[in-house]
Scaffold this motif. Structure first.
Motif, PDB file in Angstrom:
ATOM      1  N   TYR A   8       0.829  -1.204   0.000  1.00  0.00           N
ATOM      2  CA  TYR A   8       0.000   0.000   0.000  1.00  0.00           C
ATOM      3  C   TYR A   8       0.867   1.259   0.000  1.00  0.00           C
ATOM      4  N   THR A   9       1.939   1.255   0.793  1.00  0.00           N
ATOM      5  CA  THR A   9       2.829   2.415   0.893  1.00  0.00           C
ATOM      6  C   THR A   9       3.424   2.772  -0.469  1.00  0.00           C
ATOM      7  N   LEU A  10       3.890   1.751  -1.180  1.00  0.00           N
ATOM      8  CA  LEU A  10       4.490   2.009  -2.488  1.00  0.00           C
ATOM      9  C   LEU A  10       3.443   2.412  -3.514  1.00  0.00           C
ATOM     10  N   LEU A  12       0.674   3.974  -2.828  1.00  0.00           N
ATOM     11  CA  LEU A  12       0.256   5.335  -2.464  1.00  0.00           C
ATOM     12  C   LEU A  12       1.229   6.365  -3.031  1.00  0.00           C
ATOM     13  N   ARG A  13       2.509   6.075  -2.939  1.00  0.00           N
ATOM     14  CA  ARG A  13       3.517   7.002  -3.454  1.00  0.00           C
ATOM     15  C   ARG A  13       3.343   7.175  -4.961  1.00  0.00           C
ATOM     16  N   LYS A  16       0.393   9.409  -5.690  1.00  0.00           N
ATOM     17  CA  LYS A  16       0.682  10.812  -5.412  1.00  0.00           C
ATOM     18  C   LYS A  16       1.493  11.423  -6.543  1.00  0.00           C
ATOM     19  N   ARG A  17       2.491  10.689  -6.982  1.00  0.00           N
ATOM     20  CA  ARG A  17       3.323  11.191  -8.077  1.00  0.00           C
ATOM     21  C   ARG A  17       2.521  11.299  -9.359  1.00  0.00           C
ATOM     22  N   ARG A  20       0.145  14.302  -9.104  1.00  0.00           N
ATOM     23  CA  ARG A  20       0.828  15.580  -8.953  1.00  0.00           C
ATOM     24  C   ARG A  20       1.472  16.077 -10.234  1.00  0.00           C
ATOM     25  N   ASN A  21       2.022  15.152 -11.008  1.00  0.00           N
ATOM     26  CA  ASN A  21       2.803  15.601 -12.154  1.00  0.00           C
ATOM     27  C   ASN A  21       1.937  15.722 -13.413  1.00  0.00           C
ATOM     28  N   ARG A  24       3.715  15.387 -16.958  1.00  0.00           N
ATOM     29  CA  ARG A  24       3.992  14.028 -17.387  1.00  0.00           C
ATOM     30  C   ARG A  24       2.704  13.334 -17.822  1.00  0.00           C
ATOM     31  N   PHE A  87      16.691   7.344  -4.208  1.00  0.00           N
ATOM     32  CA  PHE A  87      15.549   6.993  -3.367  1.00  0.00           C
ATOM     33  C   PHE A  87      15.414   5.478  -3.207  1.00  0.00           C
TER      34      PHE A  87
ATOM     35  N   SER B  96      18.833  10.889  -1.072  1.00  0.00           N
ATOM     36  CA  SER B  96      17.930   9.749  -1.229  1.00  0.00           C
ATOM     37  C   SER B  96      16.496  10.118  -0.884  1.00  0.00           C
ATOM     38  N   LEU B  97      16.096  11.327  -1.281  1.00  0.00           N
ATOM     39  CA  LEU B  97      14.718  11.756  -1.014  1.00  0.00           C
ATOM     40  C   LEU B  97      13.902  11.668  -2.293  1.00  0.00           C
ATOM     41  N   ASP B  98      12.586  11.572  -2.162  1.00  0.00           N
ATOM     42  CA  ASP B  98      11.706  11.688  -3.315  1.00  0.00           C
ATOM     43  C   ASP B  98      11.354  13.164  -3.459  1.00  0.00           C
ATOM     44  N   GLU B 100       9.592  14.700  -5.513  1.00  0.00           N
ATOM     45  CA  GLU B 100       8.236  15.037  -5.932  1.00  0.00           C
ATOM     46  C   GLU B 100       7.229  14.887  -4.797  1.00  0.00           C
ATOM     47  N   LEU B 101       7.721  14.506  -3.634  1.00  0.00           N
ATOM     48  CA  LEU B 101       6.860  14.447  -2.459  1.00  0.00           C
ATOM     49  C   LEU B 101       7.250  15.577  -1.509  1.00  0.00           C
ATOM     50  N   PHE B 109       6.140   8.109   4.266  1.00  0.00           N
ATOM     51  CA  PHE B 109       6.506   6.934   3.480  1.00  0.00           C
ATOM     52  C   PHE B 109       7.463   6.046   4.285  1.00  0.00           C
ATOM     53  N   ARG B 112       5.797   4.377   7.335  1.00  0.00           N
ATOM     54  CA  ARG B 112       4.933   3.260   6.956  1.00  0.00           C
ATOM     55  C   ARG B 112       5.756   2.006   6.687  1.00  0.00           C
ATOM     56  N   LEU B 113       6.895   2.191   6.001  1.00  0.00           N
ATOM     57  CA  LEU B 113       7.748   1.028   5.716  1.00  0.00           C
ATOM     58  C   LEU B 113       8.292   0.414   7.004  1.00  0.00           C
TER      59      LEU B 113
END
Lengths: 251, 340
Positions: A8-10, A12-13, A16-17, A20-21, A24, A87, B96-98, B100-101, B109, B112-113
């Motif tokens: 779910y966490t991945l 969700l990310r 969001k991306r 948001r974009n 793209r 990341f 190592s950040l995203d 776009e968040l 994030f 949660r992990l």
């Protein structure tokens, strides 16, 4: 370990991306739309395959397939950008399994890819380019899912082996483009010269596009069952290879 | 002692026992042993390629060692991967950040992990953001952040799941001096308020000197010295004289090195760096010797030893923040060392 929450966490990310974009989003939708409208109008006069089917009607499902192919492969390859921006390390050092990461990444990309594909499907339906039948739409969605999930797996497999985004262009030119052009999305495959017909028949996307043509009342070539079986096999294969390579990958 | 008590007492500790890492013929780590206690701010100091990042990668279970053992909070890094990962936080050398968040979303994030519930996620995010002074920017996308802010956010993220050990791999690499100071302040504050064991790698001498309670100096995969900054500097035993000479000085170096007071002489880039007892009374000797041999001296300076001198003495090289280090190695005229 906490499989569900990680997936779910991945996911969700990814969502969001995706939301948001806008750039793209618009960028990835304009290319297939361009193909549909410009090619559809441009080749209208020379298309004599069937008199009851216009060229735009013919390529409609192919354009949905094109959108799915591009967004799914790019989505799988997005791991490369996470590698590039560091990341991926943050994800890989967390106390979660690789399988849950891969599943979450796949589901996220399949979702965004399917959303875009569904927009094209809606364009076809409301533009009167395909026959509307609820069951047909449902079957088309099944084919769309299989196409998307397969190519995400393939994208992840490639991204796991590549170290820098330079190879991205290679994959674009030597994999994605040929797969698209040799899928029967743009032309009927039963009239092709022999060597081209062989290549097209070896291409899994061909069966996805054909399956959607069947589901949407277009001129199909293979039995829908064959299409389903080929795609299920392709999905299993890419997911298997993708999972193995993703497991071995270092950030 | 019950196992719960044992776990308690081992929390925050690190034990490294005979760790080696080989990449083909290259030995990135050679028989490294080390003990770090709970609550220490421990520095791994050494030039690029000394093996610092390799050691951290092994301790964080990202890399399996070729041989040897390592325990983080009492957990074997090879056999208890998940437990080790849950107990550590890492700030990687590279970003190592995203981007776009938002900051908040990056923290969320991460949390949660690591299995934090929604209430804890909110509370912790507020706490760690306050710690690094980013609470008013938490809703901004990371791509609008400066380099220093990103670094602080990464430190905050590393602390989200309240790890017993925090690894900071070159936390101020590529930052301007002012931002570096700012990060130092945050690291120091962290040590005071959180009580987490912090292991920091750096190739900045002043960074290790300012921040760390203990330092392991690494070179070519080995730990060449270990102790507090004071102990390490004290081990040189004396003052440091830097003499700039104009002409050939091989003979000159030799005769200086024969003196009782001289502990160590290193020649580098046309300078002689001497470690001597009672430096102020040795300066006249330098001039006398130079005059007798016809050697021209353009400047002499005296100072108390820095970590730089310790490293220089141990390895015969200087730590440099550039890629010319090797070239300079080769250009080094010659070096003599006196053992007592």
């Amino acid at each position: 370990m906490n499989f569900g929450p990680t997936v779910y966490t991945l996911w969700l990310r990814e969502m969001k991306r995706f939301i948001r974009n806008r750039g793209r989003l618009i960028g990835s939708m304009s290319f297939p739309l361009l193909f549909l409208v410009v090619l559809g109008a441009g080749f209208k006069g020379v298309f004599t395959y069937r008199h009851d089917v216009s060229y735009m009607e013919f390529i409609g499902p192919g354009i949905v397939g094109m959108s799915l192919l591009f967004t799914s492969m790019f989505g799988g390859l997005a791991i490369l950008w996470d590698k590039q921006f560091g990341f991926l390390k943050e994800i890989l050092v967390a106390p979660v399994s690789r399988l849950s990461i891969m599943t979450g990444q796949t589901l996220g990309t399949v979702t965004s890819s399917m959303l875009k594909g569904t927009v094209f499907l809606a364009v076809l339906v409301f533009g009167g380019l395909v026959t509307f039948h609820p069951l047909g739409i449902l079957l088309a969605l099944v084919f769309m899912f299989l196409i998307s999930a397969s190519f995400v797996g393939l994208g992840i497999a490639f991204a796991s082996r590549m170290t820098d985004p330079q190879g991205f262009q290679l994959i674009m030119n030597f994999l994605i483009m040929p797969v698209f052009f040799l899928s029967g999305a743009l032309f009927p495959i039963d009239q092709l010269p022999e060597w081209l017909r062989v290549l097209t028949r070896l291409n899994p996307l061909t069966y996805g596009v054909d399956g959607m043509r069947y589901a949407l009342g277009g001129p199909y070539q293979f039995s829908p069952l064959l299409n389903l079986i080929v795609l299920l096999g392709f999905w299993a294969a890419t997911t298997f290879v993708g999972t193995i390579l993703f497991r071995k990958m270092t950030a | 002692m019950s196992s719960a008590q044992a776990e308690q007492s081992l929390s925050g500790s690190i034990v490294v026992d005979g760790l080696s890492m080989k990449y083909g013929a290259l030995k990135a780590l050679e028989n490294v042993s080390l003990k770090i206690d709970k609550g220490e701010l421990f520095g791994l100091l050494g030039p690029n390629g000394a093996g610092k990042t390799t050691l951290i990668s092994i301790l964080s279970t990202m890399l399996p060692a070729s041989s040897g053992q390592a325990f983080v909070c009492g957990y074997d890094v090879r056999k208890e991967e998940a437990k080790v990962r849950q107990s550590i936080g890492i700030v990687f050398q590279d970003p190592s950040l995203d981007e776009e968040l938002t900051a908040q979303e990056n923290l969320d994030f991460h949390a949660r992990l690591y299995g934090l519930d929604s209430r804890t996620r909110r509370v912790r995010a507020r706490e760690v953001l306050r710690l690094v002074g980013l609470e008013d920017r938490r809703k901004d996308l990371v791509k609008t952040y400066s380099g220093g802010m990103r670094r602080r956010l990464e430190i905050a993220r590393g602390l989200m799941h309240t790890p017993a050990v925090l690894f900071l791999d070159e936390p101020t690499l590529g930052l301007d001096p002012q931002t570096r100071r700012n990060i130092w302040d945050h690291i120091r504050a962290l040590k005071k308020s959180v009580g987490t064991t912090i292991i920091l790698t750096t190739h900045y001498m002043d960074e290790a000197d300012h921040l760390c309670s203990r330092i392991a100096i690494m070179d070519r995969g080995k730990i060449v010295a270990l102790g507090s900054p004071q102990e390490l500097k004290g081990s040189l035993g004396g003052d440091v004289l830097e003499i700039e000479v104009v002409n050939a000085h091989e003979e000159f170096t030799k005769s200086l090195n024969q003196r009782q007071e001289v502990r160590d002489v290193v020649a580098q880039d046309g300078r002689l760096i001497l470690t001597v007892e009672r430096g102020e009374s040795f300066i006249p000797v330098v001039f006398e010797t130079a005059a007798a041999q016809g050697v021209g001296i353009s400047s002499v300076s005296m100072r108390t030893p820095k970590l730089e001198d310790v490293f220089l003495k141990l390895t015969g090289r200087e730590i440099r923040d550039d890629t010319h280090t090797e070239a300079k190695d080769r250009m080094r005229l010659f070096m003599t060392r006196k053992r007592r």
